[in-house]
Design an enzyme around this catalytic site. Structure first.
Site, PDB file in Angstrom:
ATOM      1  N   ASP A   8       2.467  -1.990  -3.729  1.00  0.00           N
ATOM      2  CA  ASP A   8       1.171  -1.427  -4.082  1.00  0.00           C
ATOM      3  C   ASP A   8       0.698  -0.609  -2.875  1.00  0.00           C
ATOM      4  OD1 ASP A   8      -1.243  -1.114  -5.615  1.00  0.00           O
ATOM      5  OD2 ASP A   8      -2.172  -2.600  -4.304  1.00  0.00           O
ATOM      6  N   ASP A  10      -3.123   0.683  -2.223  1.00  0.00           N
ATOM      7  CA  ASP A  10      -4.476   0.461  -1.711  1.00  0.00           C
ATOM      8  C   ASP A  10      -4.688  -0.992  -1.313  1.00  0.00           C
ATOM      9  OD1 ASP A  10      -5.074   3.153  -2.229  1.00  0.00           O
ATOM     10  OD2 ASP A  10      -5.496   2.679  -4.320  1.00  0.00           O
TER      11      ASP A  10
END
Length: 226
Positions: A8, A10
Site C-alpha cells: 500500500d 499512503d
C-alpha cells in the site's frame, strides 16, 4: 523463485496520505473552491479512516478537478506537488524496505486506492516499476487525452484491490500460484481482504482497527516510521 511483494502507499510507504495532500495542494493553488473542497476532502478522509467510505462518491469528488484543466496544467501542478509535498516525505526506512525485496529479486508493486494520476510519479520516485491504482478515464480512452472526471474499471479499493491485482498479474502472464510467497504491507483495515489473500500480510504503521486484527490473527506488525 521470485516472490511477490505488494505495498500500500499512503501511511505505509509514505507517512502521509497522497490523495488528501493532493486535494490540499489544489486548495492552496486556487484550483478548487478552498472552503467547500477542503471540508469535503477532510470528511471523505475521515470516512476512509472509519471504514465507511462511499468510494464512487469519493471518486466523483476527487477526479472532478482533473476534468476542469488541460493535462499540461495538471502535470505542471503535479510536478510542484512532488517537490513541495511528496519528495520531502519519502523516508529512508521505506526505501530500505523496498530495497530489501528488490535485492531478493521479488516482483514489487504498489497497490493503492489512490488514482494513478496522483500516484504514478510517486511510484517512479520510489523506484517501483509496477503500480495498481484506480484509473481515471480519459476522453476517447486515449492515454494522453483530457480527463473526464470518471474512472475506468474496478476501483482499487477493499475487495477491488484483489481484482485489480489479479488483472495486473494476468497482464504479466502470472497468477498467485506462480509465487511461493506473497507479501502485502498495509496500514489500513480497509486492506484486510487483500491481506487475507497473500501468504504474508504485514500490518505496517497500522491504524487502530488493523492493529487489533493483526494482534488477534498473529500477523506481524511493522512500525516503519518510528
Amino acid at each position: 523463485m521470485t516472490n511477490l511483494a505488494l505495498f500500500d502507499l499512503d501511511h505505509t510507504l509514505l507517512p502521509t496520505d497522497s490523495d488528501k495532500e493532493w486535494g490540499r495542494f489544489l486548495v492552496r493553488t486556487g484550483a478548487v473552491d478552498g472552503d467547500a473542497y477542503g471540508r469535503a476532502n477532510e470528511a471523505f478522509y475521515q470516512d476512509y479512516r472509519a471504514g465507511r467510505l462511499d468510494m464512487p462518491a469519493y471518486l466523483r469528488f476527487c477526479l472532478a478537478p482533473l476534468a476542469q484543466y488541460p493535462r499540461d496544467q495538471l502535470d505542471a501542478w503535479h510536478a510542484n506537488y512532488m517537490k513541495e509535498v511528496i519528495e520531502p516525505a519519502i523516508r529512508p526506512e521505506a526505501v530500505a524496505l523496498l530495497d530489501k525485496h528488490r535485492a531478493a529479486g521479488d516482483l514489487c508493486c504498489i497497490v493503492t486506492a489512490t488514482n494513478t494520476f496522483v500516484t504514478a510519479p510517486i511510484a517512479r520516485a520510489l523506484g517501483v516499476e509496477h503500480l495498481v491504482g484506480t484509473r481515471p478515464a480519459t476522453a476517447g480512452g486515449h492515454p494522453d487525452g483530457r480527463y473526464t472526471g470518471d474512472y475506468v474499471g474496478t476501483p482499487s479499493f477493499r475487495e477491488g484491490k484483489i481484482a485489480c491485482t489479479e488483472a495486473w498479474l494476468a497482464s504479466l502472464g502470472k497468477t498467485w500460484s506462480d509465487f511461493p510467497h506473497s507479501f502485502f504491507y498495509s496500514d489500513s483495515a480497509n486492506d484486510v481482504p487483500l491481506m487475507e489473500r497473500v501468504t504474508h500480510p504485514v500490518a505496517t504503521n497500522p491504524d487502530e482497527t488493523l492493529r487489533d486484527i493483526a494482534l488477534a490473527r498473529r500477523w506481524p506488525i511493522l512500525e516503519l516510521f518510528q
